[in-house]
Design a protein around this motif. Structure first.
Motif, short mmCIF file in Angstrom:
data_model
loop_
_atom_site.label_atom_id
_atom_site.label_comp_id
_atom_site.label_asym_id
_atom_site.label_seq_id
_atom_site.Cartn_x
_atom_site.Cartn_y
_atom_site.Cartn_z
N ALA A 289 1.21 -1.06 0.25
CA ALA A 289 0.16 -0.11 0.23
C ALA A 289 1.04 1.55 -0.24
CB ALA A 289 -1.28 -0.21 1.40
N PRO A 290 0.07 2.81 -0.49
CA PRO A 290 1.11 3.60 0.08
C PRO A 290 1.41 4.22 0.59
CG PRO A 290 -0.84 3.55 -2.32
CD PRO A 290 -1.16 2.75 -1.58
N VAL A 291 2.45 4.69 0.84
CA VAL A 291 3.22 5.26 2.23
C VAL A 291 1.87 6.80 2.51
CG1 VAL A 291 4.79 6.03 3.75
CG2 VAL A 291 4.90 3.67 2.75
N SER A 292 1.09 6.35 3.20
CA SER A 292 0.85 8.18 3.79
C SER A 292 1.68 8.89 4.67
CB SER A 292 -0.08 7.69 4.71
OG SER A 292 -0.41 7.47 5.46
N GLU A 293 1.20 10.27 4.66
CA GLU A 293 2.38 11.15 5.42
C GLU A 293 2.34 10.89 6.96
OE1 GLU A 293 1.40 14.93 5.06
OE2 GLU A 293 2.21 15.76 2.45
N ALA A 294 1.37 10.21 7.35
CA ALA A 294 1.27 9.82 8.50
C ALA A 294 2.02 8.05 8.88
CB ALA A 294 -0.35 9.10 8.45
N SER A 295 1.95 8.06 8.08
CA SER A 295 2.68 6.67 8.34
C SER A 295 4.25 7.07 8.41
CB SER A 295 2.57 5.17 7.53
OG SER A 295 2.94 5.80 6.05
N ALA A 296 4.81 7.97 7.52
CA ALA A 296 6.52 8.33 8.07
C ALA A 296 6.51 8.64 9.17
CB ALA A 296 6.31 9.89 7.22
N ASP A 297 5.81 8.71 9.91
CA ASP A 297 5.89 9.33 11.08
C ASP A 297 6.02 8.17 12.09
OD1 ASP A 297 6.52 11.95 11.03
OD2 ASP A 297 3.74 12.41 11.17
N LYS A 298 5.39 7.00 11.59
CA LYS A 298 5.25 5.73 12.65
C LYS A 298 6.98 5.22 13.43
CE LYS A 298 3.43 1.37 11.78
NZ LYS A 298 3.76 -0.15 10.83
N PRO A 299 6.14 5.44 14.10
CA PRO A 299 7.75 4.13 15.46
C PRO A 299 8.19 3.43 14.54
CG PRO A 299 6.24 5.41 17.18
CD PRO A 299 5.40 5.47 15.61
N THR A 300 9.41 3.13 14.72
CA THR A 300 9.57 1.71 14.38
C THR A 300 11.05 0.57 15.25
OG1 THR A 300 11.55 3.15 13.06
CG2 THR A 300 9.41 2.55 11.83
N ASP A 301 11.29 1.10 16.57
CA ASP A 301 11.95 1.58 16.64
C ASP A 301 11.36 1.10 18.91
OD1 ASP A 301 13.98 -0.45 18.65
OD2 ASP A 301 15.66 1.65 17.96
N ILE A 302 10.77 0.81 19.32
CA ILE A 302 10.01 0.76 20.52
C ILE A 302 10.62 -0.01 21.54
CG2 ILE A 302 7.76 0.44 21.63
CD1 ILE A 302 6.19 1.04 18.83
N ARG B 42 2.40 -5.75 21.40
CA ARG B 42 2.64 -6.50 22.75
C ARG B 42 3.76 -6.28 24.21
NH1 ARG B 42 1.61 -13.20 21.14
NH2 ARG B 42 3.88 -12.29 20.54
N ALA B 43 3.85 -6.35 24.89
CA ALA B 43 5.03 -5.21 25.88
C ALA B 43 6.17 -6.62 25.96
CB ALA B 43 4.37 -4.76 27.36
N LEU B 44 5.49 -7.41 25.48
CA LEU B 44 6.37 -8.43 26.24
C LEU B 44 7.52 -8.53 25.32
CD1 LEU B 44 3.93 -11.68 27.48
CD2 LEU B 44 5.45 -10.02 29.07
N ASP B 45 7.07 -8.90 23.89
CA ASP B 45 8.17 -9.17 22.72
C ASP B 45 7.83 -7.78 21.43
OD1 ASP B 45 5.24 -9.64 21.77
OD2 ASP B 45 5.33 -12.13 21.27
N GLY B 46 7.07 -6.73 21.36
CA GLY B 46 6.91 -5.73 20.55
C GLY B 46 6.22 -6.08 19.72
N VAL B 47 5.03 -7.51 19.06
CA VAL B 47 4.38 -7.90 18.37
C VAL B 47 3.24 -6.44 17.96
CG1 VAL B 47 3.11 -9.09 17.15
CG2 VAL B 47 5.00 -10.33 17.91
N ASN C 118 -4.54 -11.82 30.01
CA ASN C 118 -3.49 -11.49 30.96
C ASN C 118 -2.23 -10.64 29.69
OD1 ASN C 118 -4.43 -11.96 33.47
ND2 ASN C 118 -3.89 -14.12 32.83
N GLU C 119 -2.54 -10.52 28.77
CA GLU C 119 -1.64 -9.01 28.29
C GLU C 119 -1.45 -7.87 28.24
OE1 GLU C 119 1.37 -10.39 25.60
OE2 GLU C 119 0.09 -11.30 24.52
N PRO C 120 -0.16 -7.41 28.81
CA PRO C 120 0.78 -6.09 29.03
C PRO C 120 0.97 -5.92 27.81
CG PRO C 120 2.30 -7.25 29.93
CD PRO C 120 0.95 -8.96 29.44
N LEU C 121 0.19 -4.31 27.79
CA LEU C 121 0.56 -3.45 26.34
C LEU C 121 1.61 -2.55 26.01
CD1 LEU C 121 -2.93 -3.89 24.78
CD2 LEU C 121 -1.41 -5.21 24.58
N THR C 122 1.90 -2.43 24.90
CA THR C 122 2.73 -1.15 25.19
C THR C 122 1.93 -0.28 23.62
OG1 THR C 122 4.89 -1.89 26.26
CG2 THR C 122 5.28 0.07 24.47
N PHE C 123 1.78 1.33 24.33
CA PHE C 123 1.53 2.15 23.03
C PHE C 123 2.57 3.47 23.16
CE2 PHE C 123 -2.52 0.44 24.12
CZ PHE C 123 -2.86 -0.20 23.02
N VAL C 124 2.97 3.13 21.72
CA VAL C 124 4.05 4.86 21.78
C VAL C 124 2.68 5.87 20.99
CG1 VAL C 124 5.91 5.82 20.47
CG2 VAL C 124 6.08 4.10 21.92
#
Length: 312
Positions: free
Chosen positions: A56-69, A106-111, A172-178
């Motif tokens: 899919a085409p990359v939108s301007e918003a997806s250019a800001d998407k965090p890649t290294d969490i 996922r906070a455990l493995d970054g999926v 019982n899944e802990p979650l991480t959001f950026v």
């Protein structure tokens, strides 16, 4: 997660044949909402490689998407809010609406299981403290500042608890959001709603016109952005107040073709914090039949007094 759109807007958009203001809402499989996450949102190890045609085409918003969490990698016991980048705008308080872009892993493995960047549409969380999102968001976004990037590490008790939502979000899944905080919309005070249209009466107008009653001091609303606002409808010939959206949360509406014409032609160029009176003939609004439900007769001009709270 968005609130019910006030009656005046439902009628307006129905007459105009529009899709409505929920078009900017994230998909139902977003973990930010209380909807079930779709199982097919999970990445699979045996997925077929994509071809150029599949990408899919990359939108301007997806250019800001965090890649290294930097995920915790262990179970999260207490909500942790980390400011990755400081903001420089309004600070979110209970009752405000916060406009965000986000990625969830996922906070455990970054999926990864969800993000708004690839959709190119920010997500509105409000009223903060009571928003229909997981509790970790209601708690973690308090104090968020416009322009900031935050990381929320959320224990399962403030996410989905014992419930398994999909193959990605397990029991019982802990979650991480950026989260990138695009805008903080302060909760409006209904006592500040306009009671008069503030412009001269109009009969038989042939075109739309507008006048700024209060000059805002914030960013300028541009065509194509989403506006966050309240409005009051008046009869333009008599100044009689017909309807108001100030009794509910602010409206969020894209300034795009297919929406209510008087709004999308009359609002761009406003500054956040401003109030504008938009005078328009039937052709720019409800049509020649008027809007009997709110007391606007056929063939009568109307005035919308609009207060702009945010733009994104």
């Amino acid at each position: 997660m968005r609130r019910t759109v006030p009656f005046i807007v439902i009628v307006s958009l129905a007459i105009a044949g529009c899709s409505g203001s929920d078009s900017a809402a994230p998909a139902d499989d977003s973990v930010a909402t209380e909807q079930t996450v779709a199982a097919d949102a999970a990445p699979t190890s045996d997925a077929a490689p994509t071809t150029d045609a599949d990408v899919a085409p990359v939108s301007e918003a997806s250019a800001d998407k965090p890649t290294d969490i930097d995920v915790p990698g262990v179970d999260v016991e207490v909500l942790a809010v980390t400011v990755l980048t400081k903001g420089d705008g309004p600070i979110a308080e209970a009752g405000d609406t916060v406009i965000v872009d986000y990625i969830g892993v996922r906070a455990l493995d970054g999926v990864e299981f969800d993000n708004s960047y690839d959709r190119g549409t920010p997500f509105a969380v409000g009223p903060l403290g009571q928003a229909q999102v997981i509790q970790g968001w209601n708690d973690g976004l308090l104090g968020a500042q416009t322009g900031a990037r935050l990381q929320l590490d959320i224990p399962s008790a403030q996410a989905y608890g014992e419930a398994s939502r999909s193959d990605v979000i397990r029991e019982n899944e802990p979650l991480t959001f950026v989260i990138d905080v695009r805008s903080v919309i302060k909760a409006p005070d209904a006592s500040e709603a306009p009671t008069e249209m503030g412009v001269e009466a109009s009969e038989g107008a042939t075109d739309l016109s507008f006048e700024d009653l209060i000059e805002g001091d914030g960013v300028v609303l541009e065509q194509g952005q989403t506006a966050v606002f309240n409005l009051v409808l008046f009869r333009a010939d008599s100044g009689v107040l017909l309807d108001s959206t100030w009794t509910s949360e602010p409206i969020q509406l894209p300034m795009a073709d297919g929406q209510f014409e008087a709004i999308v032609q009359g609002m761009p160029g406003m500054k956040v914090g401003g109030r504008r009176a938009i005078t328009f003939p039937p052709a720019f609004g409800f049509g020649e039949t008027g809007n009997p439900q709110v007391g606007l007769p056929a063939g009568v001009d109307a005035v919308l007094v609009v207060d702009l709270f945010g733009a994104y």
